[in-house]
Design a protein around this motif. Sequence first.
Motif, PDB file in Angstrom:
ATOM      1  N   UNK A  49      -0.162  11.815   0.987  1.00  0.00           N
ATOM      2  CA  UNK A  49      -0.915  10.544   0.953  1.00  0.00           C
ATOM      3  C   UNK A  49      -0.142   9.456   1.693  1.00  0.00           C
ATOM      4  N   UNK A  50       1.151   9.427   1.495  1.00  0.00           N
ATOM      5  CA  UNK A  50       1.984   8.401   2.150  1.00  0.00           C
ATOM      6  C   UNK A  50       1.941   8.563   3.669  1.00  0.00           C
ATOM      7  N   UNK A  51       2.035   9.767   4.144  1.00  0.00           N
ATOM      8  CA  UNK A  51       2.001  10.011   5.585  1.00  0.00           C
ATOM      9  C   UNK A  51       0.630   9.607   6.149  1.00  0.00           C
ATOM     10  N   UNK A  52      -0.444   9.995   5.423  1.00  0.00           N
ATOM     11  CA  UNK A  52      -1.794   9.647   5.879  1.00  0.00           C
ATOM     12  C   UNK A  52      -1.972   8.132   5.899  1.00  0.00           C
ATOM     13  N   UNK A  53      -1.437   7.485   4.862  1.00  0.00           N
ATOM     14  CA  UNK A  53      -1.524   6.022   4.787  1.00  0.00           C
ATOM     15  C   UNK A  53      -0.783   5.378   5.956  1.00  0.00           C
TER      16      UNK A  53
ATOM     17  N   UNK B  31       8.372   7.329   2.592  1.00  0.00           N
ATOM     18  CA  UNK B  31       8.431   8.774   2.821  1.00  0.00           C
ATOM     19  C   UNK B  31       9.600   9.374   2.053  1.00  0.00           C
ATOM     20  N   UNK B  32      10.728   8.641   2.140  1.00  0.00           N
ATOM     21  CA  UNK B  32      11.921   9.123   1.420  1.00  0.00           C
ATOM     22  C   UNK B  32      11.657   9.170  -0.082  1.00  0.00           C
ATOM     23  N   UNK B  33      10.995   8.133  -0.567  1.00  0.00           N
ATOM     24  CA  UNK B  33      10.673   8.111  -1.995  1.00  0.00           C
ATOM     25  C   UNK B  33       9.760   9.276  -2.357  1.00  0.00           C
ATOM     26  N   UNK B  34       8.742   9.462  -1.458  1.00  0.00           N
ATOM     27  CA  UNK B  34       7.808  10.555  -1.722  1.00  0.00           C
ATOM     28  C   UNK B  34       8.533  11.897  -1.687  1.00  0.00           C
ATOM     29  N   UNK B  35       9.436  11.999  -0.701  1.00  0.00           N
ATOM     30  CA  UNK B  35      10.187  13.256  -0.574  1.00  0.00           C
ATOM     31  C   UNK B  35      11.066  13.483  -1.821  1.00  0.00           C
ATOM     32  N   UNK B  36      11.767  12.408  -2.190  1.00  0.00           N
ATOM     33  CA  UNK B  36      12.633  12.528  -3.368  1.00  0.00           C
ATOM     34  C   UNK B  36      11.809  12.843  -4.609  1.00  0.00           C
ATOM     35  N   UNK B  37      10.652  12.198  -4.662  1.00  0.00           N
ATOM     36  CA  UNK B  37       9.793  12.423  -5.825  1.00  0.00           C
ATOM     37  C   UNK B  37       9.352  13.893  -5.846  1.00  0.00           C
ATOM     38  N   UNK B  38       8.986  14.347  -4.611  1.00  0.00           N
ATOM     39  CA  UNK B  38       8.538  15.737  -4.541  1.00  0.00           C
ATOM     40  C   UNK B  38       9.685  16.675  -4.930  1.00  0.00           C
TER      41      UNK B  38
ATOM     42  N   UNK C 122       0.833  -1.216   0.000  1.00  0.00           N
ATOM     43  CA  UNK C 122       0.000   0.000   0.000  1.00  0.00           C
ATOM     44  C   UNK C 122       0.863   1.259   0.000  1.00  0.00           C
ATOM     45  N   UNK C 123       2.005   1.151   0.752  1.00  0.00           N
ATOM     46  CA  UNK C 123       2.881   2.329   0.791  1.00  0.00           C
ATOM     47  C   UNK C 123       3.501   2.586  -0.583  1.00  0.00           C
ATOM     48  N   UNK C 124       3.640   1.510  -1.351  1.00  0.00           N
ATOM     49  CA  UNK C 124       4.239   1.658  -2.680  1.00  0.00           C
ATOM     50  C   UNK C 124       3.232   2.196  -3.693  1.00  0.00           C
ATOM     51  N   UNK C 125       1.948   2.254  -3.279  1.00  0.00           N
ATOM     52  CA  UNK C 125       0.919   2.648  -4.239  1.00  0.00           C
ATOM     53  C   UNK C 125       1.040   4.119  -4.639  1.00  0.00           C
ATOM     54  N   UNK C 126       1.484   4.893  -3.678  1.00  0.00           N
ATOM     55  CA  UNK C 126       1.486   6.330  -3.947  1.00  0.00           C
ATOM     56  C   UNK C 126       2.875   6.928  -3.738  1.00  0.00           C
TER      57      UNK C 126
END
Lengths: 674, 203
Positions: free
Chosen positions: A268-272, A408-415, A259-263
Amino acid sequence: MTGGASIRHKLVAVILTASLAPMLVGFALLARLDLRDLRRSMLETGALLAQLQVDHSVAELVFEDREASARTLARLSGVPSVVGAALYDREGRLFASYQRTLAQRPPARIAPSRPPVAEEFEGHIDFYRPSVHEGVRYGTLLLRLSTAPMDARRRAYLVGLLAVALGMAIMSLAAALAFERVVSRPILSLADVARRVTHEQSRSVRATKTSDDEIGLLADAFNEMLDGLDERQRERDRAQAALQQSEEAARYLAEATARLAESLDFDTTISLLVHLAVPALGDVAYVFLPEFDGALRQVAVRHRDPSIEKTLERTLRLVPAGDDATHPVLAAPRSTVATTSRLAGAPHADPFLRALSGLGIGSVLSLPLVSRGQLLGVLTCGRSGTTLYGAAEMALAQGLANRAAIAVENARLYRQAQEAIRVRSDFMAVASHELRTPITALQLNLQLLLRSDRAETLMLTNPKKLRSDLERVLKQVRRLGGLVENLLDVAHLSLGRLPLTLEDVDLAAVAAEVAARLEVLSAKSGSTLTIHAPTPVVGHWDLLRIEQIVTNLFSNAIKYGSGRPIDVTVEVAGGTARLLVRDEGIGIAPEDADRIFGAFERAVSVHHFGGLGLGLHITRELVESHAGTIRVTSKPGAGSLFVVELPLEGPRPPAPDAGTRSAAASDGEQLSAH
Amino acid sequence: MDFLRPPDEGGASAPSRGRGSVRRASRSLAWLVVVQLALLSAGGRPALAQELEYRVKAEFLERFTRFIEWPPESFRSPEDPFVIGVFGDNPFDHALVKIAEERAIKNRRVVVRPIDKASDAVGCHLVFVARSEAVRLSEVLASTAGLPILVVGDGDGAADTSAHLAFFSEGGRVRFTLNAAAVRQSHLRVSPQLFSLARVVGT
């Protein structure tokens, strides 16, 4: 006796065999001995009677007195066992006789020389005795003795034997029943317990100990065995539960990972993450994220009860940011288990924890979200009651935290990547605009000069005007050249290929020179640039780059100085040259203070302030290539203070294996900036 | 006691003459008895009956001696004969003499001696007092008193005297009495078996 016979039957058989057999054998032996004695006694009695009788019969035979003889024989009627007697003369003829019954008539004649014998027949014994007087045989006596007493005795023994056997059988049965009460019933009780344990799966049932004998020991041993079985079953149950827990944990973590990999969206990741943590890890979960200034910011909360979650969200908004710089996880990024009462009472307590404590959350678990050694945030889970989180729960939570950290790191890097793309896009727009503007002007000017022999006419008629036009063209070309130069510098810096030619450079002189060069520009902007440089500040630097640094800072101050005075100070402090450039211009917002040094970054709109926004980025890179630092303190609307510190000895030469010396190093120190 | 002596032992020590004579005597007695009974029952002639009677009595005399022990001092030497004295008219004809000739008594030869005087009875071992001298039986008894001499009377009257033994007739049969008191005084040992057959008197 078969193996399947009951204990009662076996006991009866054993007791009967053990008691009856010897008794019967003994009885039979006694009977046999007694019957033998009886027979011997009868033989002796018969012999004695016959002898007595025959001794009295001599005179009767001698005087041939049959009457006397018959009388004498008849006296034997007093002996019940004598059933008959007869006296024979010397020729073996019957002389006189006596018989109890007619059926036992004696033989009429016998052998004259019949020896003294006892002959046994069915029902009687015949005793023959010779009638002898003074060596002369006068005849023979026959005495017939009935064996009825012996038969009667034999029958009596037989009846006795049967009575004894019957009595023994009854006694054996009674003894067996008594034994059964003592032995069989406890064993049957044990068997019943075993059956209940086996078939009814009843683990609490135990055998009742009724005595301290072997049966009691058996019951004890049986109960010990049941205890052992029970203990093993409990161990299996525990192991099963642990396995199940482990499987559930693995499933949970796998699902969490999926699920964490979904987004890749950060929020969204933090909420998940908090949704995954509740209810698996507690009644409540929330996440802190570190702010740009190192403080933590609560970004998400989740509670099992939606109404409480609403309250907590309100609490979350009320909690002032930046109060959690002393959060224990920040001090040492590792999992922390504590009770809220303890944490809430700490001097620098998480104020959110106080709110949780008030909601009945008694135990909390804080987990750092760490990726590549960097603390990305803190996940805190809490639950009601004061039972601390156990090792298994911590392991599960840590597993979730590790996966969440990656997400989170992925999301951060993505951001960040998204942001970088956006910045580049902006830059491209700005750069295109910036490059097109001088080109358009250049194009217009050149078209003007070429139209209808204007250049030739001007050359002949008004050469001054022609020169002014050409200078304008040159200015636009220079501007283009400067832009291109900056782009080249950025390209070199990003690749780490900026060459430095080190020499002794006086920073104060450079500042004065640059100030003089920019005098026109500053005058145009309305700002006055004042330099305070009481002494020369000589360092081992690259002159051109130092000039570039100073030029950039001065240009920046003039650009954003709002026409106000600009103060420049050059000084030395402990082997470090310091350049301070203070303006009183528009200033910089705190959140932009770091960003302005980034490539393609600018804090202000490109529509109001032209340029590529590369100046401060190049400046920082150049300062850092000289092992120096640059920082800014500012307040919006009140101006900015840029401070550059450069070590006088210049940048340290790179390690031989890490740096690359250029060929130009031979005629001067040349280093690659990193 | 003699009557308990095993028959084989007695048989082995018995002289052959005595045993053979006894067998014959027994046969003759049986025959005599049968004949006597036949004569008596048939009412035969008295003379023949008398002869037969005394032949029986002669046998009885000899058979009495088989159940009576004389003291050793009754014989002066082992060769001394057993002397039977007949006091009065000899009623036995030759029967007694014949027995004396054929048989031995106490392993001794037998001498039959007529006695005329009562005093002559001393020196005999057995004295038969005939009916003819029945009245003098007391004299004989007097002269033999205290001596081991067996006195045998004859006739019904003799039984009333103190003769040791006395013949009498009963049912046509020869029977005898035994005077126990006289026997006790005579130093003779009489077998109890004789008591069982006799009519015992003088107890």
